[in-house]
Design an enzyme around this catalytic site. Structure first.
Site, PDB file in Angstrom:
ATOM      1  CG  ASN A 184      -2.144   0.844   1.025  1.00  0.00           C
ATOM      2  OD1 ASN A 184      -2.340   1.406  -0.049  1.00  0.00           O
ATOM      3  ND2 ASN A 184      -2.978   0.923   2.049  1.00  0.00           N
ATOM      4  CG  HIS A 213     -11.574  -3.391  10.788  1.00  0.00           C
ATOM      5  ND1 HIS A 213     -11.588  -4.676  10.306  1.00  0.00           N
ATOM      6  CD2 HIS A 213     -10.290  -3.112  11.090  1.00  0.00           C
ATOM      7  CE1 HIS A 213     -10.348  -5.137  10.292  1.00  0.00           C
ATOM      8  NE2 HIS A 213      -9.551  -4.230  10.776  1.00  0.00           N
ATOM      9  NE  ARG A 273      -9.342  -1.942  13.648  1.00  0.00           N
ATOM     10  CZ  ARG A 273      -8.548  -1.435  12.700  1.00  0.00           C
ATOM     11  NH1 ARG A 273      -7.326  -1.924  12.512  1.00  0.00           N
ATOM     12  NH2 ARG A 273      -8.985  -0.459  11.908  1.00  0.00           N
ATOM     13  CG  ASP A 294      -4.203  -1.226  14.769  1.00  0.00           C
ATOM     14  OD1 ASP A 294      -4.273  -1.496  13.554  1.00  0.00           O
ATOM     15  OD2 ASP A 294      -3.134  -1.038  15.381  1.00  0.00           O
ATOM     16  CG  HIS A 333      -2.120   2.262  13.036  1.00  0.00           C
ATOM     17  ND1 HIS A 333      -1.408   3.060  12.198  1.00  0.00           N
ATOM     18  CD2 HIS A 333      -2.632   1.291  12.257  1.00  0.00           C
ATOM     19  CE1 HIS A 333      -1.492   2.640  10.950  1.00  0.00           C
ATOM     20  NE2 HIS A 333      -2.238   1.539  10.955  1.00  0.00           N
ATOM     21  CD  GLU A 336      -3.473  -4.495  14.698  1.00  0.00           C
ATOM     22  OE1 GLU A 336      -4.638  -4.849  14.929  1.00  0.00           O
ATOM     23  OE2 GLU A 336      -3.093  -4.130  13.575  1.00  0.00           O
ATOM     24  NE  ARG A 349      -2.176  -7.054  13.212  1.00  0.00           N
ATOM     25  CZ  ARG A 349      -3.269  -7.202  12.464  1.00  0.00           C
ATOM     26  NH1 ARG A 349      -4.044  -8.258  12.655  1.00  0.00           N
ATOM     27  NH2 ARG A 349      -3.567  -6.324  11.531  1.00  0.00           N
ATOM     28  CG  HIS A 401      -2.379  -6.570   7.985  1.00  0.00           C
ATOM     29  ND1 HIS A 401      -1.567  -5.994   7.032  1.00  0.00           N
ATOM     30  CD2 HIS A 401      -3.320  -5.657   8.274  1.00  0.00           C
ATOM     31  CE1 HIS A 401      -2.005  -4.777   6.762  1.00  0.00           C
ATOM     32  NE2 HIS A 401      -3.063  -4.545   7.505  1.00  0.00           N
ATOM     33  CG  ASP A 432      -3.543  -2.405   2.691  1.00  0.00           C
ATOM     34  OD1 ASP A 432      -4.420  -2.022   3.472  1.00  0.00           O
ATOM     35  OD2 ASP A 432      -2.414  -2.759   3.060  1.00  0.00           O
ATOM     36  CD  GLU A 461      -6.931  -6.341   9.873  1.00  0.00           C
ATOM     37  OE1 GLU A 461      -5.743  -6.626  10.071  1.00  0.00           O
ATOM     38  OE2 GLU A 461      -7.334  -5.174   9.732  1.00  0.00           O
TER      39      GLU A 461
END
Ligand code: CS2
Ligand code: MG
Length: 402
Positions: free
Chosen positions: A38, A123, A148, A210, A212, A236, A283, A312, A316, A339
């Protein structure tokens, strides 16, 4: 012995950009690989077209392990997301070919079913707590057993993970969107909405979050401690994981489970996290960690240390690597969760996948190989659109981890 006769690299943007590799053997068997990275898609397309395709023509597609070693050790310059995504695409395509040649779905080549289905999480997000709660309700009603939760931090513009359209897509601008970040505001707000989710819906489903990569280790320890009553399935990427040591500090302060790995692309990137049990879920993915061949190695190492998989699966990651993921997930002994963010509607005009969703779980196709087809004619209707992931900046203007 059959030979690789043709190798094609397709770059198209059906709803979002995907890079897809197709290998065809001299007896007409085709295999697909996902090569999407991505925001840096063309780098992988060039690595494949300009550097790997000449090496593949004439090779034996059945020698998957030898090909992996040849492309990894033979590159001299090893590892990194571009190299490992390119190798992953070739590896995945060869597993697709092997399955088709054997007349078996890939999971049968990996040891068969270890479970009835692949537990997935989707999500839920919201621009505020009420809209987040509505979204959680929607996914629970769709049958998800794991959700999530991410919400925008009031007065802080671009918090990670808040969906705008049908599926969450962070790579949405022709140049990186510079989004503000305020750690203190996040640390004060995120626990409140995770508590609100538990208060409203209880503990009968898995709740994930997450972070992130946004926090320092001690901030992550503080966050993990502050949400222990929410009983998260995981937090996460609590802190950037280049420094695997950093997770020791988090571990000393909180029992909130930790998941790391989506930006990692080799076993060495997660080696200490796994062997010192600094994480609970790894992940790494088929598409960014060297394909099925390398990801199996990571998962087997993780199994020795009671670390489970949690790959993951954002928008993407194309239907090709998602199908490969489900073939691995259904068979590995230490599966944790997968996920499943889904894809834009246009993607279904280009990719046909045999993966099915039922009762909160994904199931692999029973067709030989991966069970995915790519329609390059349809793809021509979606020419490549360059898009960038955002960049985060702190309130003082300095760059932060997005
Ligand atoms: C996220 C992704 O799904 C996730 O866990 O971390 O949305 C990630 O931001 C994107 O895949 C980046 O391309
Ligand atoms: Mg993530």
């Amino acid at each position: 012995m059959s030979k690789i006769e043709r190798v094609e690299v397709f770059v198209a943007s059906p709803g979002r950009t995907f890079v897809t590799l197709r290998i065809t053997t001299d007896d007409g068997v085709t295999g697909l690989g996902d090569a999407t990275l991505n925001g840096r898609e063309l780098a992988v397309a060039s690595y494949l077209r300009d550097h790997l395709v000449p090496l593949l023509i004439g090779k034996d597609p059945a020698r998957i392990e030898d090909m992996w070693q040849y492309l990894y050790r033979g590159a001299y310059w090893r590892r990194g997301p571009v190299t490992m995504t390119a190798i992953a695409a070739v590896d995945t395509a060869l597993w697709d070919i092997k399955g088709k040649t054997a007349g078996l779905p890939v999971y049968q080549l990996l040891g068969g079913h270890s479970r009835d289905g692949v537990l997935v999480y989707s999500h839920a997000s919201g621009t505020d707590v009420p809209s987040l709660l509505d979204d959680v309700q929607r996914y629970l009603e769709l049958g998800y057993k794991a959700v999530r939760a991410q919400a925008a931090v009031p007065d802080v513009g671009g918090t990670y993970g808040v969906r705008k359209g049908k599926v969450y897509e962070p790579a949405a601008t022709e140049l990186p969107d510079e989004q503000p970040w305020d750690t203190e505001a996040y640390l004060g707000f995120a626990p409140t909405y995770l508590e609100a989710v538990r208060e409203r819906f209880g503990f009968g489903f898995h709740l994930l979050h997450d972070v992130h990569h946004r926090l320092t280790p001690i901030e992550a320890a503080r966050f993990g401690k502050s949400v222990e009553a929410c009983r998260l399935f995981w937090m996460e990427d609590p802190t950037p994981a280049e420094n695997q040591e950093a997770f020791r500090l988090i571990r000393q302060h909180t029992t909130t489970p930790i998941a790391v790995g989506e930006v990692m692309n080799s076993i060495w990137d997660v080696q200490h996290l796994i062997t010192e049990q600094l994480i609970d879920y790894v992940r790494t993915t088929v598409v960014h960690a060297g394909g099925i061949t390398h990801l199996r190695r990571i998962f087997d190492l993780a199994a020795l240390y009671q670390v489970r998989t949690g790959s993951h699966g954002a928008t993407d990651l194309s239907p090709v690597s998602m199908a490969a993921a489900v073939h691995l997930d259904i068979s590995v002994p230490n599966f944790g969760i997968q996920e499943h963010m889904g894809h834009p509607d246009e993607a279904a005009e280009v990719f046909r996948t045999g993966v099915t969703f039922a009762d909160g779980m994904l199931h692999p196709s029973e067709e030989p190989g991966l069970g995915v087809e790519y329609d390059e004619k349809a793809a021509e209707r979606f020419p490549y659109q360059q898009r960038y992931l955002p960049v985060a900046r702190r309130l003082d203007g300095s760059v932060h981890d997005w």
